[in-house]
Design an enzyme around this catalytic site. Structure first.
Site, PDB file in Angstrom:
ATOM      1  N   SER A  55       0.805  -1.195   0.001  1.00  0.00           N
ATOM      2  CA  SER A  55      -0.344   0.069  -0.136  1.00  0.00           C
ATOM      3  C   SER A  55       0.752   1.194   0.007  1.00  0.00           C
ATOM      4  O   SER A  55       1.936   1.518   0.890  1.00  0.00           O
ATOM      5  CB  SER A  55      -1.681   0.223   0.717  1.00  0.00           C
ATOM      6  OG  SER A  55      -1.225   0.874   1.399  1.00  0.00           O
ATOM      7  N   ASP A  56       0.360   2.150  -0.961  1.00  0.00           N
ATOM      8  CA  ASP A  56       0.944   3.082  -0.818  1.00  0.00           C
ATOM      9  C   ASP A  56       0.897   4.089   0.540  1.00  0.00           C
ATOM     10  O   ASP A  56      -0.147   4.057   0.960  1.00  0.00           O
ATOM     11  CB  ASP A  56       0.516   4.661  -2.204  1.00  0.00           C
ATOM     12  CG  ASP A  56       1.557   5.613  -2.284  1.00  0.00           C
ATOM     13  OD1 ASP A  56       2.747   5.405  -2.268  1.00  0.00           O
ATOM     14  OD2 ASP A  56       0.728   6.481  -2.973  1.00  0.00           O
ATOM     15  N   LYS A  57       1.248   5.279   1.084  1.00  0.00           N
ATOM     16  CA  LYS A  57       1.604   5.840   2.526  1.00  0.00           C
ATOM     17  C   LYS A  57       0.311   7.026   1.862  1.00  0.00           C
ATOM     18  O   LYS A  57      -0.287   6.891   2.172  1.00  0.00           O
ATOM     19  CB  LYS A  57       2.871   5.838   3.236  1.00  0.00           C
ATOM     20  CG  LYS A  57       1.983   6.785   4.094  1.00  0.00           C
ATOM     21  CD  LYS A  57       3.718   7.690   4.750  1.00  0.00           C
ATOM     22  CE  LYS A  57       4.244   8.203   4.698  1.00  0.00           C
ATOM     23  NZ  LYS A  57       3.186  10.080   3.940  1.00  0.00           N
TER      24      LYS A  57
END
Length: 845
Positions: free
Chosen positions: A319-321
């Site tokens: 997951s991208d932050k």
């Protein structure tokens, strides 16, 4: 400083044989021929080729052969139904692919269409595609950077490159720095020299990764192997049947005629048609299309149907932050104050040293931190100096309601503390506060005020700024972990920021810097086993660039994982396309959406849990249908071949075989609406297990059909039974037909669940109604003699009693088989855990 700036400018111009007056038109044309246009070129696949691709592969080949054979034996209704199913399946897949925008086209769309360039000593506006290395260009506020450039003249420029690198805030640039094609100028204006165009830009390398990315669907691989299995079985049994028929006619009966060959071939062709799972692709497509419809109502758009099925097996979610796990919204924390200053006074001074109209993320965060916004209206800002990378602070002159003037400033803590001339103890306290904030990944701003127009300054305090987690992120990650997923954070920000956010969200804090895993010049397509293992063990990744994200996904896939990847920027597109299930989050760029299989239209990750549950239900439906359909193919083929060989008796007529194929396949498409349980762990295609289960069910189904055949043979030879109900071979054929129709659908009720077939979840009313309607129609066909000899109602009841008894036998066998497989799987997992544990120091070898 001026000498360093001049040297950086001279070096950049010298490297590209350019001057401050730009290239000549003639030189620009030469370089255009040498380097090519400043555009991303892609090899486009024709629509016809894409469409024809859906008619290629083992299962389509089998269906096409079935259609051809139907045409040869002039079974027009069968031919029409098979063609409709074939075209329908191709149409569904082609339509879904067309609906998803092309990733490279979206990347092209992000390029600046025009550029301000200096050539022949004069400024002009040209198409960005005509830029060449060495061109001198002007970058202005709000414009897209047209190529990769080196900045050579001007005070400073603030550039938003978040879509390319994942950095959450605009980056301040000065002379000597580089700027990337596709990023956006937010503040300032500078002159630059072009250093890279087209595919040789940072943007272009991302496009190359997108073009080369893409993992083959596990469902496609599974269907290919199932198709191979069925083809080999059908060909083998057909050869056996033809060989026996020829041996009987030529050797045994010595009564051969070419008309016999035509009849044998016709019967074998009809048998092959009936055994080919013509509805399988359509069932898969309809099931996934209905899943896509369900997800669209929950704010998730499916752009690639196979992505739904892949989601069921995902065991790692990268997951991208920024903007996905966090709000992508800078927020003011609790200030650390000095002297007599209060937290409110420190925040107010910081807000007064900001300008809302500049739309700067830091300024807006500080202004939003004022608890009572009405206090700001009591001051008038008479002068404002924006932030620049040289002075590293903002400054404003303000006047209150009584006419008192004051100067306020905010900026880099070391700059503000130096201006305030703090004593050593206070300076050390300030540095400790800044270090503590940095350890948490917070940005720090010093704030000071002056009553004498900047002659002396009073240090008020330090303001912490951070991008807080989304309200639903922690709960979503907990749910993902409960569903058997590892969640790994992937961010362009620093390790400290990533570790802090990961800790707050209950994720692992073993964050690896991407440049420690991928050394300069390494190929993301071919990472070493050691690197792949390190990536697998890492709980998150920081300082990540596009090729790193792509490499992370590839490495995890090489370790046997099914990977989902979330993202929103151009930098995420290669990894999204390579992932087994790419997920473009809300607000994603066109490039990210085009590369993804699932597009979220609501913020956050919570809808992903819904998608996983829906995908696992879809997988269960497809799995139960697949096991049932392979088992039925085995049943029909083996019963006909074995009965012909051992009893010299064809248990089904050609008409019965066609009717059986239609009654089996068409109503079964309603399995797409069936109720299923949701697995707690990821589920994936275990093709050996599928073939084993379906083969066991198929062999038992053969035993069931052959058992009825033996009972019928005995009935015909028993005078007492014949006196009760007369039976001949024609009636026995009808009885076998009824048994195959009824037993087949009852077997579906067995295969649709791993538990007892009467335990919840029970079949949906749509599936149950379709099968009930089919069975009533089949009973009426047999009872009234439609297309076959009529069967006495008593015999129909006996056949139904027989198949119901066998339904329980099949279920007991299924439960025993699944228990055996699960015990073996648990034993294997324990064995792997044992050998992976290090030997205790005191243990004896």
């Amino acid at each position: 400083m001026a000498e360093e700036t001049s040297k950086a400018t001279d070096d950049a111009l010298k490297q590209w044989a350019a001057s401050k007056k730009g290239l000549t038109s003639g030189e620009a044309q030469k370089r255009l021929a040498q380097y090519g246009p400043n555009a991303i070129t892609a090899k486009e696949e024709s629509l016809l080729k894409k469409l024809l691709g859906y008619f290629w592969g083992p299962i389509p080949w089998m269906i096409e052969v079935a259609a051809l054979l139907s045409l040869l034996v002039q079974h027009w209704i069968d031919f029409a139904i098979i063609m409709v199913l074939l075209i329908y399946n191709a149409g569904i897949g082609f339509w879904q692919e067309r609906k998803a925008a092309n990733a490279l086209a979206a990347l092209k769309k992000g390029l600046a269409p025009k550029a301000h360039v200096e050539r022949d000593g004069a400024w002009s506006t040209i198409d960005a595609a005509d830029l060449v290395p060495g061109d001198v260009v002007r970058l202005r506020l709000g414009e897209i950077v047209p190529a990769d450039v080196a900045l050579v003249e001007g005070d400073y420029i603030s550039i938003d490159q978040s879509a390319l690198t994942g950095e959450s805030l605009p980056v301040s640039k000065k002379v000597g720095d580089s700027a990337y094609s596709g990023s956006i100028a937010k503040q300032g204006e500078m002159i630059a020299v072009v250093t890279g165009t087209g595919s040789n830009t940072f943007f272009g390398r991302t496009a190359k990764l997108v073009a080369g990315a893409g993992a083959k669907s596990h469902s496609q691989q599974a269907v290919m192997r199932i198709g191979d299995f069925l083809i080999v079985m059908a060909i083998g049994l057909s050869i056996l049947l033809i060989g026996f028929e020829l041996y009987r006619d030529i050797v045994v009966q010595d009564a051969w005629h070419w008309s016999d060959a035509v009849k044998i071939l016709q019967f074998v062709l009809i048998l092959v048609i009936a055994s080919i799972p013509v509805a399988m692709p359509a069932v898969l497509s309809v099931t996934m299309a209905l899943g896509a419809l369900a997800l669209s109502k929950k704010k998730a758009i499916v752009s690639r149907l196979e992505g739904i099925e892949e989601m069921a097996g995902v065991d790692i979610l990268c997951s991208d932050k920024t903007g996905t796990l966090t709000k992508n919204q800078l927020t003011l924390g609790d200030p650390v104050v000095f002297g007599d200053a209060t937290p409110e006074a420190c925040i107010l001074a910081g807000a007064l040293a900001s300008k809302k109209e500049n739309d700067d993320a830091i300024d807006l965060a500080v202004i939003d931190g004022v608890k009572d916004p009405s206090t700001l209206t009591g001051y008038t800002q008479t002068d404002f100096t924006p932030f620049d990378p040289v002075h590293k602070r903002t400054q404003a002159t303000i006047t209150d309601a009584e006419g008192n003037k004051e100067t306020v400033t905010k900026g880099a803590p070391q700059v503000i503390t130096a201006m305030a001339k703090l004593d050593k103890a206070t300076e050390e306290k300030a540095q400790k506060a800044v270090d503590a904030m940095a350890a948490k990944g917070f940005r720090a701003l010093g704030v000071a005020s002056s009553k004498d127009a900047g002659s002396t300054w009073t240090f008020l305090g330090i303001l912490p700024l951070y991008d807080p987690p989304r309200d639903d992120s922690k709960d979503t990650i907990r749910q993902a972990q409960e569903h058997g997923l590892q969640v790994k954070m992937v961010t362009g920000d620093d390790v400290a920021i990533a570790s802090e956010i990961a800790g707050q969200l209950g994720m692992g804090t073993h964050i690896q810097a991407a440049n420690d895993l991928f050394k300069e010049g390494s190929d993301p397509d071919h990472v070493s086993d050691q690197t792949a293992e390190a990536i697998e063990k890492a709980e998150g990744f920081a300082r990540v660039f596009p090729e790193h994200k792509y490499g992370i996904v590839k490495a995890l896939q090489s370790r046997g994982h099914i990977v989902a990847m979330t993202g929103d920027g151009v930098n995420d597109a290669p990894a999204l396309k390579q992932a087994d299930c790419g997920i473009a989050v809300s607000g994603a760029t066109d490039a990210a959406r085009a590369a993804a299989a699932l597009i979220l239209t609501a913020p956050g990750l919570s809808v992903i849990i819904t998608a996983i549950e829906e995908a696992r239900q879809i997988f269960e439906r497809i799995m139960s249908y697949t096991i049932y359909r392979i088992a039925m193919t085995i049943d029909i083929m083996f019963v006909v071949v074995l009965a012909t060989i051992f009893f010299d008796f064809r248990p089904l007529t050609a008409v019965m075989i066609i009717a059986l194929a239609l009654l089996d396949d068409i109503p079964i498409m309603t399995i797409a609406y069936d109720n299923t349980r949701i697995d707690k762990k990821p589920v994936r295609w275990e093709i050996r297990r599928v073939l084993l289960c379906s083969s066991v069910m198929g062999i038992l189904a053969v035993a069931q059909s052959f058992g009825l055949l033996l009972i019928g043979m005995a009935w015909m030879n028993d005078p007492d039974l014949q006196a009760w109900i007369p039976m001949d071979q024609a009636h026995l054929q009808t009885a076998v037909f009824l048994q195959l129709v009824a037993g087949g659908h009852l077997m579906l009720f067995v295969t649709r669940t791993k538990g007892f077939f009467l335990s919840p979840p029970l079949p949906s009313m749509t599936l149950f109604g379709a099968i009930l309607g089919t069975q009533v129609f089949a009973v009426l066909m047999c009872g009234f003699g439609w297309l076959m000899p009529a069967l006495p109602w008593t015999v129909i009841a006996l056949v139904w009693g027989y198949v119901i008894v066998w339904m329980f036998i099949l279920d007991v066998a299924k439960l025993g088989l699944y228990r055996l497989l699960e015990d073996r799987a648990r034993h294997r997992e324990k064995h792997l855990e044992t050998i992976s544990q290090p030997l205790h120091p005191n243990a004896q070898p």
